[in-house]
Design an enzyme around this catalytic site. Structure first.
Site, short mmCIF file in Angstrom:
data_model
loop_
_atom_site.label_atom_id
_atom_site.label_comp_id
_atom_site.label_asym_id
_atom_site.label_seq_id
_atom_site.Cartn_x
_atom_site.Cartn_y
_atom_site.Cartn_z
N GLY A 103 0.76 -1.34 0.04
CA GLY A 103 -0.09 0.15 -0.21
C GLY A 103 0.85 1.17 -0.04
N GLY B 90 2.11 4.87 1.92
CA GLY B 90 2.39 5.30 3.24
C GLY B 90 3.52 5.14 3.96
N GLU C 108 -0.65 -1.98 -7.11
CA GLU C 108 -1.24 -0.99 -7.92
C GLU C 108 -0.58 0.27 -8.05
OE1 GLU C 108 -4.71 -0.73 -5.38
OE2 GLU C 108 -4.08 1.15 -4.64
N GLY D 81 -7.51 -0.67 -3.43
CA GLY D 81 -7.19 -1.68 -3.66
C GLY D 81 -7.06 -2.93 -2.38
#
Lengths: 541, 541
Positions: free
Chosen positions: B292, B294, B317, B411
């Site tokens: 992800g 971050g 993604e 996602g």
């Protein structure tokens, strides 16, 4: 050895492994805390002789008694649910841990009393996770840098029911496939029960066993009636430690007849389907249908049988009685599932039409029947019954009051997450002892979430159908309350919604009042009705 | 027309569609309540000229003012999130409805104030649902009984950014693909912004456009580095109503440097991975990584760069700065994503190594990059950051305090539901003004559920890693509390758990006390800390 048994077990090596006394098998092979896999799916096609022998052995040796050190308890895996035999084992407290799904009074009681540890798992994922070695983490698996071989040590014993064994050693399964292919691949020892009371079901199965990543290949199905697998299961015959004859039949209770409310639900759905066809969002023969188990699901299929749709296809996990009506009137072309769960009446109906109807039935492993890859590609219409849904479209399929397990997530999640049409249906209210409308299926905030707001396209009760596609949470709330909630609960739910909006200044996406969202459950607990029912209200309805 | 623009637009028909003044385009083609699609994914590759012109037009004509009848508000679709230009539109209150994901102060504010309706959707599903006609149900689509053609009327206008157009009309996309293929297929009118300030990115893309069921075919990828699609997008040139030049760059803010806590999380994960490899549950080069966005995600990838793993693969993604370190030390073989989201520093680093590194980058549509079919088959390792998780393993990724939308599901759901390893990671506590440990990431019952207990295999904080595989709910609770919760919250969570067990006689599967499960939020609201922090406690820590 019966003549029919000899006729069914045509492989010499396996015929020689016949053991007449199942208690001997139990004594030799079963030990406390083993990991055991049973065939079976929705109470069909599970082993019976060995579970019964396990119970007898346990009772005879006073195992699993409170305070006793003598234990015989298992980590038990079944594709979905086994039959009454599992419930007998639960009664003897033989189940230490259980996954991924269960049905039965005793097993549920053990889970909710805390005696049996249970985790529910998506049904197509479960056999793969077992073969990943996720459920027994002390094991070392075959080296994936060198081989694509699956592990053969994740189960101590697999016990499966078959209807025959061919000369070449190929196992002919019965009315369910479930996780049997993975259990047979993953077990150190195999016990086969050949059931001679049911038909040898050669030709019905389409069996595929996938490799673990990084070796996994596509499931190249693009049509429900494609066959890409084998008819029989081939296993390492050296792992078979016993073959036994079973003459015990499965017991499927009769279905409740469709009532007025479930007929209304079916009618709302058929109107919806017709409108989808009208706008060309679906072809005339719809898309492959998945349908859960139960009264409403049966009614919906019954409704389809009388609505003029032709060339229907079913891609589901359980083949049920109601599909027979679709065969009978010629509207169903093919039905793929992992289990034929028919009542005695249904089974005899199928038998009478075996030659023509059985050609339209395909039984697949649950890794295929419930696989998100195929559900998404085929664009299934998934229809399942929740315990309850909330005003924003989250659903609870498993835990009553947030804590009490019913049966488990089953196939509902994989179907609803991946289908083109994700539909949940239920009656809007149920009675309590003091209020005919004591429980509402639509609540402000479900006490357990299995399907989220991202999954559900439509929700249906006898009141109507809420089409949630493309709606934001606040729009969904009004649609669900106005179309689906029972009139006696509409004002209560609207009040919750409007009060929450007032409270949620600056956090208006999905307005909630966490102080009040569970109040309906407290009403039920304290006053016997979710609407804080008082005697004087009764006159109103 | 700049020389570079002429050089980039090599197709004569489209070159002739150049419009110099974007306000003219707005005036001619844009109307209130239209359905509009913008290219872009995670703030990269969105249109800029047209959104800016839309804002100018809106301001100039005093549209969307409180009480005014003159409106210009859109149903806006963006693959995931657009850049600052969308936020400018939100400031003008131009967004009536929005899906499936957003990032930006103004758009979030509009959603949470109730001005903009928003629904978050799984990112690979969203473009397909758009092409099912689910978001504009008055339309009639091409007849699926006669043709496999996709509809070309589900959007009024698609506005996309490209980096070039070849002689044959093939569109060369830029640093993101997102939902652009589906938008271009599904729109009645197309506007193309050719961005001449960035490199023409020919060769980076692998573009596949799937048909709707019943015509959909398998995505036959079995390896991350396989290319089965085209490099360019081919569209109906008649639908293009304008081509404009854009000289506006994307703005990606710098990453926060990794801190001690996120380094600890990375270290727990790497220990976990090494143990998985040791037991042969994973190959030495792991499995394709999804990560992800971050601070923590960046740290984890940074940690991998220094841990000796080789031949890594990324199937994610968003391609982010941290992956560049893996390229630099030669440990990353290939990275598949739908967006290259690099800071200016990262982008210049990539440019300097373009010839060798760009060959290892593949940009795919989000229907492919985030597709459950591929995530499951490849056996990805998915790692994402939630808002909070609860003791039984449910996670909230979207709605703070159950109601306030952050960015949307993105996602995370499709990856976590389908991956072989579904991992969530976050810091265990965050400060409030009055308590350095005022907010815990681990709560009794999450206030919103996006990922369920059925999805998550491991949860990691700086305190440790909870391995949830094969655990029943009560086992999970102890594992999560003991391994992941911050020590100041452990006794509070344990007390909740034990009190709930006492309360849940006969419903012990997942013990909860619905009266008390949200108390931590009330503490936060009333006293500024989830642990009901009082001044005197401070001395203890």
């Amino acid at each position: 050895m019966s003549a029919i048994f000899k006729n069914r077990v045509r492989n010499k090596i396996l015929l020689n492994k016949l053991v007449e006394n199942p208690l001997e098998i139990v004594k030799t092979h079963f030990r406390d805390k083993q990991h055991i896999g049973f065939s079976g799916f929705t109470g069909i096609g599970g082993p019976k002789v060995i579970p019964n022998a396990l119970c007898e052995y346990t009772r005879h040796h006073h195992l699993n008694m409170p305070g006793s050190e003598k234990q015989m308890r298992f980590n038990l895996y079944v594709g979905a649910s086994c039959g009454v035999e599992e419930d007998k084992m639960a009664l003897e407290n033989m189940i230490l841990k259980r996954t991924p799904h269960q049905v039965g009074k005793q097993i549920r009681k053990r889970i909710n009393s805390g005696d049996t540890l249970f985790f529910d798992k998506n049904l197509s994922l479960f056999p793969q996770e077992l073969l990943y070695g996720f459920y027994n983490k002390d094991l070392t698996l075959p080296d994936p840098n060198k081989t694509d071989a699956l592990p053969s040590n994740v189960l101590d014993i697999a016990v499966i029911e078959a209807t025959g064994i061919d000369e070449d050693g190929g196992i002919i399964l019965g009315p369910s496939v479930g996780a049997t292919p993975e259990f047979l691949a993953g077990a150190s020892k195999i016990i086969i029960e050949v059931n001679t009371t049911i038909k040898e079901m050669k030709g019905l199965h389409d069996l595929v066993l996938q490799k673990n990543p990084p070796y996994r290949q596509p499931l190249n199905y693009t049509k429900v009636d494609q066959r890409l697998g084998s008819e029989k299961l081939y296993i390492d015959l050296n792992k078979v430690v016993a073959v036994v004859e079973s003459q015990i039949e499965d017991h499927i209770p009769d279905n409740t007849p469709a009532d007025e409310n479930s007929a209304k639900i079916a009618s709302h759905l058929i109107t919806f389907f017709k409108n989808e066809v009208k706008h060309n969002r679906m072809p005339k023969n719809l898309l492959p249908l998945q349908s859960g188990i139960g009264n409403v699901a049966n009614s919906v299929i019954g409704g389809l049988a009388n609505s003029g749709f032709k060339n229907l296809q079913v891609f589901t996990e359980v083949f049920q009685d109601s599909f027979l009506d679709l065969f009978a009137n010629g509207s169903l072309d093919v039905a793929s599932s992992t289990s034929i769960r028919l009542t005695p009446k249904g089974m005899s109906r199928l038998s009478q039409n075996w030659d023509s109807w059985s050609k339209k039935i395909i039984l697949r492993p649950q890794t295929v029947s419930n696989n998100p890859e195929l559900i998404r590609r085929l664009g299934c219409i998934a229809m399942n019954t929740p315990v309850e849904v909330d005003i924003y479209g989250h659903a609870n399929s498993t835990c009553v009051l947030g804590s009490k397990m019913l049966n488990g997530i089953g196939g509902s999640r994989e179907f609803l997450t991946s289908a083109k049409y994700s539909i949940m249906h239920t009656i809007s209210t149920r009675p309590t002892p003091t209020d005919p409308y004591g429980i509402t299926s639509i609540v402000p905030f479900v006490s357990h979430v299995d399907q989220t707001e991202h999954d559900i396209d439509a929700f249906v009760t006898e009141q109507g159908l809420a089409d949630l596609r493309g709606l934001a949470p606040r729009e969904r709330a009004l649609e669900i309350i106005n179309k689906c909630a029972h009139p006696v609960y509409r004002p209560i739910l609207l009040k919750y919604f409007n009060d929450s909006i007032k409270r949620c200044n600056g956090k208006m996406h999905e307005p909630h009042d966490l102080h009040k969202c569970f109040e309906m459950y407290f009403n039920l607990e304290e006053r016997g009705s979710m609407r804080a029912f008082k005697k004087t209200d009764e006159k109103l309805h």
